[in-house]
Every structure is written in structure tokens, then in C-alpha cells.
Design a protein around this motif. Structure first.
Motif, PDB file in Angstrom:
ATOM      1  N   MET A   1       0.839  -1.202   0.000  1.00 18.99           N
ATOM      2  CA  MET A   1       0.000   0.000   0.000  1.00 18.99           C
ATOM      3  C   MET A   1       0.872   1.249   0.000  1.00 18.99           C
ATOM      4  N   LEU A   2       0.445   2.231  -0.737  1.00 23.19           N
ATOM      5  CA  LEU A   2       1.171   3.494  -0.791  1.00 23.19           C
ATOM      6  C   LEU A   2       0.771   4.359   0.396  1.00 23.19           C
ATOM      7  N   SER A   3       1.745   5.055   0.963  1.00 21.15           N
ATOM      8  CA  SER A   3       1.427   5.981   2.038  1.00 21.15           C
ATOM      9  C   SER A   3       0.674   7.175   1.453  1.00 21.15           C
ATOM     10  N   GLU A   4      -0.019   7.883   2.317  1.00 21.18           N
ATOM     11  CA  GLU A   4      -0.797   9.038   1.857  1.00 21.18           C
ATOM     12  C   GLU A   4       0.081  10.082   1.191  1.00 21.18           C
ATOM     13  N   SER A   5       1.259  10.308   1.748  1.00 22.35           N
ATOM     14  CA  SER A   5       2.147  11.328   1.193  1.00 22.35           C
ATOM     15  C   SER A   5       2.690  10.908  -0.171  1.00 22.35           C
ATOM     16  N   VAL A   6       3.013   9.616  -0.321  1.00 24.28           N
ATOM     17  CA  VAL A   6       3.514   9.132  -1.612  1.00 24.28           C
ATOM     18  C   VAL A   6       2.416   9.197  -2.667  1.00 24.28           C
ATOM     19  N   LEU A   7       1.201   8.789  -2.288  1.00 25.50           N
ATOM     20  CA  LEU A   7       0.084   8.830  -3.232  1.00 25.50           C
ATOM     21  C   LEU A   7      -0.200  10.253  -3.681  1.00 25.50           C
ATOM     22  N   GLU A   8      -0.168  11.169  -2.751  1.00 27.30           N
ATOM     23  CA  GLU A   8      -0.410  12.577  -3.080  1.00 27.30           C
ATOM     24  C   GLU A   8       0.661  13.104  -4.029  1.00 27.30           C
ATOM     25  N   ASP A  27       5.708  -2.234 -10.914  1.00 26.73           N
ATOM     26  CA  ASP A  27       6.225  -2.685  -9.616  1.00 26.73           C
ATOM     27  C   ASP A  27       5.237  -2.502  -8.468  1.00 26.73           C
ATOM     28  N   LEU A  28       4.052  -1.989  -8.758  1.00 23.63           N
ATOM     29  CA  LEU A  28       3.061  -1.749  -7.709  1.00 23.63           C
ATOM     30  C   LEU A  28       2.293  -3.021  -7.383  1.00 23.63           C
ATOM     31  N   SER A  29       1.877  -3.157  -6.129  1.00 20.80           N
ATOM     32  CA  SER A  29       1.035  -4.283  -5.723  1.00 20.80           C
ATOM     33  C   SER A  29      -0.395  -4.053  -6.206  1.00 20.80           C
ATOM     34  N   THR A  30      -1.203  -5.094  -6.140  1.00 25.96           N
ATOM     35  CA  THR A  30      -2.617  -4.966  -6.511  1.00 25.96           C
ATOM     36  C   THR A  30      -3.302  -3.896  -5.666  1.00 25.96           C
ATOM     37  N   GLU A  31      -3.013  -3.882  -4.365  1.00 25.18           N
ATOM     38  CA  GLU A  31      -3.631  -2.899  -3.475  1.00 25.18           C
ATOM     39  C   GLU A  31      -3.253  -1.476  -3.873  1.00 25.18           C
ATOM     40  N   SER A  32      -2.001  -1.267  -4.247  1.00 26.91           N
ATOM     41  CA  SER A  32      -1.551   0.074  -4.629  1.00 26.91           C
ATOM     42  C   SER A  32      -2.179   0.513  -5.944  1.00 26.91           C
ATOM     43  N   LEU A  52      -4.849   5.970 -17.787  1.00 23.33           N
ATOM     44  CA  LEU A  52      -4.821   5.092 -16.636  1.00 23.33           C
ATOM     45  C   LEU A  52      -5.760   3.898 -16.836  1.00 23.33           C
ATOM     46  N   SER A  53      -6.895   4.139 -17.478  1.00 27.84           N
ATOM     47  CA  SER A  53      -7.806   3.040 -17.787  1.00 27.84           C
ATOM     48  C   SER A  53      -7.126   1.993 -18.652  1.00 27.84           C
ATOM     49  N   LEU A  54      -6.342   2.450 -19.630  1.00 29.19           N
ATOM     50  CA  LEU A  54      -5.633   1.513 -20.501  1.00 29.19           C
ATOM     51  C   LEU A  54      -4.636   0.671 -19.706  1.00 29.19           C
ATOM     52  N   LEU A  55      -3.933   1.327 -18.797  1.00 28.14           N
ATOM     53  CA  LEU A  55      -3.000   0.585 -17.947  1.00 28.14           C
ATOM     54  C   LEU A  55      -3.739  -0.477 -17.136  1.00 28.14           C
ATOM     55  N   ALA A  56      -4.819  -0.059 -16.492  1.00 31.22           N
ATOM     56  CA  ALA A  56      -5.530  -0.956 -15.586  1.00 31.22           C
ATOM     57  C   ALA A  56      -6.255  -2.075 -16.326  1.00 31.22           C
ATOM     58  N   LEU A  57      -6.825  -1.777 -17.491  1.00 35.49           N
ATOM     59  CA  LEU A  57      -7.565  -2.801 -18.227  1.00 35.49           C
ATOM     60  C   LEU A  57      -6.641  -3.852 -18.842  1.00 35.49           C
ATOM     61  N   ASN A  58      -5.358  -3.583 -18.845  1.00 35.04           N
ATOM     62  CA  ASN A  58      -4.374  -4.568 -19.295  1.00 35.04           C
ATOM     63  C   ASN A  58      -3.809  -5.373 -18.126  1.00 35.04           C
ATOM     64  N   ASP A  59      -4.304  -5.096 -16.920  1.00 32.92           N
ATOM     65  CA  ASP A  59      -3.775  -5.754 -15.735  1.00 32.92           C
ATOM     66  C   ASP A  59      -4.247  -7.207 -15.672  1.00 32.92           C
ATOM     67  N   ALA A  61      -4.930  -8.781 -12.848  1.00 34.28           N
ATOM     68  CA  ALA A  61      -5.872  -8.925 -11.737  1.00 34.28           C
ATOM     69  C   ALA A  61      -7.256  -8.394 -12.133  1.00 34.28           C
ATOM     70  N   VAL A  62      -8.260  -9.236 -12.043  1.00 38.27           N
ATOM     71  CA  VAL A  62      -9.617  -8.835 -12.425  1.00 38.27           C
ATOM     72  C   VAL A  62     -10.093  -7.642 -11.607  1.00 38.27           C
ATOM     73  N   ILE A  63      -9.785  -7.637 -10.308  1.00 40.24           N
ATOM     74  CA  ILE A  63     -10.268  -6.561  -9.455  1.00 40.24           C
ATOM     75  C   ILE A  63      -9.686  -5.215  -9.864  1.00 40.24           C
ATOM     76  N   VAL A  64      -8.449  -5.194 -10.354  1.00 44.76           N
ATOM     77  CA  VAL A  64      -7.844  -3.949 -10.826  1.00 44.76           C
ATOM     78  C   VAL A  64      -8.557  -3.478 -12.091  1.00 44.76           C
ATOM     79  N   ARG A  65      -8.857  -4.417 -12.987  1.00 45.30           N
ATOM     80  CA  ARG A  65      -9.553  -4.048 -14.227  1.00 45.30           C
ATOM     81  C   ARG A  65     -10.953  -3.530 -13.919  1.00 45.30           C
ATOM     82  N   TYR A  66     -11.646  -4.212 -13.016  1.00 47.69           N
ATOM     83  CA  TYR A  66     -12.998  -3.775 -12.660  1.00 47.69           C
ATOM     84  C   TYR A  66     -12.984  -2.416 -11.974  1.00 47.69           C
ATOM     85  N   TRP A  67     -12.036  -2.209 -11.053  1.00 45.28           N
ATOM     86  CA  TRP A  67     -11.997  -0.958 -10.293  1.00 45.28           C
ATOM     87  C   TRP A  67     -11.842   0.242 -11.217  1.00 45.28           C
TER      88      TRP A  67
END
Length: 239
Positions: A1-8, A27-32, A52-59, A61-67
Motif C-alpha cells: 500500500m502506498l502511504s498518503e504522502s507518496v500517493l499525493e 512494480d506496484l502491488s494490486t492494493e496500490s 490510466l484506464s488503458l493501464l488498468a484494463l491490461n492488468d 488482476a480482475v479486481i484492478v480491471r474492474y476498479w
């Protein structure tokens, strides 16, 4: 998981944002990855950018694509015979065409349903589709409207949708953050309730307006939702 400061820092709205996310993504985890998509779910025009949608829809993990899919504003092709009143403004980009096709052909039904919402999947068709389709449609509503939902609920009851499935739909709908906010007691709501109680004494010319404001059109559906009272009440969130 990314910290709040890193995500910002990663998602600061500058031209560098896309480059940084693309570099970090492998290099990011599914949660990140979920965190990054969810960070764009802010405001009434929430939605992830196409890159970003293109990145995620190529993932993988189904949950990443759905999210990402549920936060993507898909642009389906214009139906044949429909005039292009907006001209060049309505032209789909190559990215938008690719996104739509990727979602429609995804191996996950949940992802495919995100592309169907607002097209083949609408309130008009909701009573005749599967329960998973109904729940997916309600979960992806970006601007939920209480009156429209209860009008559909009335239609669904008449169409013979089982009570258990309707309770699930009700719970899904009232759990949406925007709906929960609308249902929160406020001074304005209290004032309106006092006004509603006095509405029958209004002059006849104001009756039409008062009925509209009192929500007469959806009140019947609300009573329908209370028919098996104990079951409906248990389906409502408590906090």
C-alpha cells in the motif's frame, strides 16, 4: 500500500503525473493499483483518465480491471442512423475506441458490465436482466437519484422481481455514498418535513407543486419497499 504522502506526490495534477504512474505501475502491488484508481473517484465528475484506464484494463488482476472500468467514462460507437449533432466534438479518440472494445471483450463479466452501463444496461432494462447485472449497474451510478430508483422499484415489483433480489438492490443503492449523504437528517430536511405536513392546507393552485416537492410519484414505491417490513428494514445500513 502506498502511504498518503507518496500517493499525493505521485498523483499531483501536473504533466509529470502520467509519466510517474506509468513508471511505477509494473512494480506496484494490486492494493496500490487499486489505490491509484480510487484516488480519482472524487467529485461529481469523478473518473479515471483514459491513459490510466488503458493501464488498468491490461492488468492481470480482475479486481484492478474492474476498479478502473467502473470509474471509466466509456464512449460507445454512435448507433447507426443517429445524427451527429455535435460534429467533431463527439468523435471518439483511438484511445476511447480501444478502451470500449477492451472492456466489452474482457474475460470478466463485471468488467464487461461496466461498459454496458448506460447503453444496453439502463433503468429501462433493469427489471429483465440478471441480479448481478442489476447490482453492478447500481454500484456504478455516479449521480444516483432517489426518485428514479423508487420509480424503477415500482416497475420491478410489477414485473415480478423476487423480494430477496429487490432487497439486495435497495441495500446496494442506499449504501452509495451520495445516497447516504442525501438521507442524512439535516435542518433543511426537517424544515421540508414541516412544510409537507402543512401542504394539504395550501390553495388548490399550489397542490400540483406541493405534490411534486413532496415526492408523491415515488412515495408509492417507498411504501411498496416496506411491504415485507422486517425484511426491508434489515436490508438497510445502520450507520
Amino acid at each position: 500500500m502506498l502511504s498518503e504522502s507518496v500517493l499525493e506526490e505521485l498523483l499531483r495534477e501536473t504533466p509529470m503525473r502520467e509519466h510517474l504512474v506509468r513508471e511505477a505501475w509494473p512494480d506496484l502491488s494490486t492494493e496500490s493499483r487499486l489505490q491509484i484508481s480510487q484516488a480519482f473517484d472524487v467529485g461529481w465528475m469523478a473518473g479515471v483518465p483514459d491513459w490510466l484506464s488503458l493501464l488498468a484494463l491490461n492488468d492481470t488482476a480482475v479486481i484492478v480491471r474492474y476498479w478502473a472500468a467502473r470509474l471509466t467514462h466509456f464512449q460507445p460507437p454512435r448507433p447507426e442512423g443517429v445524427d451527429d449533432v455535435l460534429g467533431p466534438l463527439s468523435e471518439r479518440t483511438e484511445e476511447q475506441k480501444q478502451l470500449y472494445e477492451m472492456a466489452r471483450t474482457d474475460s470478466s463479466e463485471l468488467v464487461r458490465l461496466c461498459a454496458d452501463c448506460g447503453e444496453t444496461l439502463t433503468y429501462q432494462t433493469l427489471a429483465t436482466v440478471s441480479q448481478l447485472q442489476r447490482l453492478a449497474f447500481l454500484r456504478t451510478l455516479s449521480m444516483p437519484h432517489l426518485g428514479v430508483f423508487f420509480q424503477w422499484l415500482d416497475t420491478a415489483v410489477r414485473a415480478g422481481v423476487p423480494d430477496l433480489e429487490l432487497r439486495e438492490c435497495l441495500r446496494e443503492f442506499v449504501s452509495l455514498p451520495a445516497v447516504r449523504e442525501d438521507l442524512e437528517p439535516t435542518p433543511m430536511n426537517t424544515s421540508m418535513m414541516l412544510w409537507w405536513r402543512s401542504a394539504p392546507a395550501l390553495p388548490s393552485r399550489a397542490v400540483g407543486m406541493s405534490r411534486e416537492l413532496r415526492g408523491e410519484r415515488c412515495r408509492g414505491s417507498w411504501h411498496i419497499s416496506c411491504r415485507p417490513a422486517w425484511a426491508w428494514q434489515r436490508s438497510l445500513p445502520t450507520s
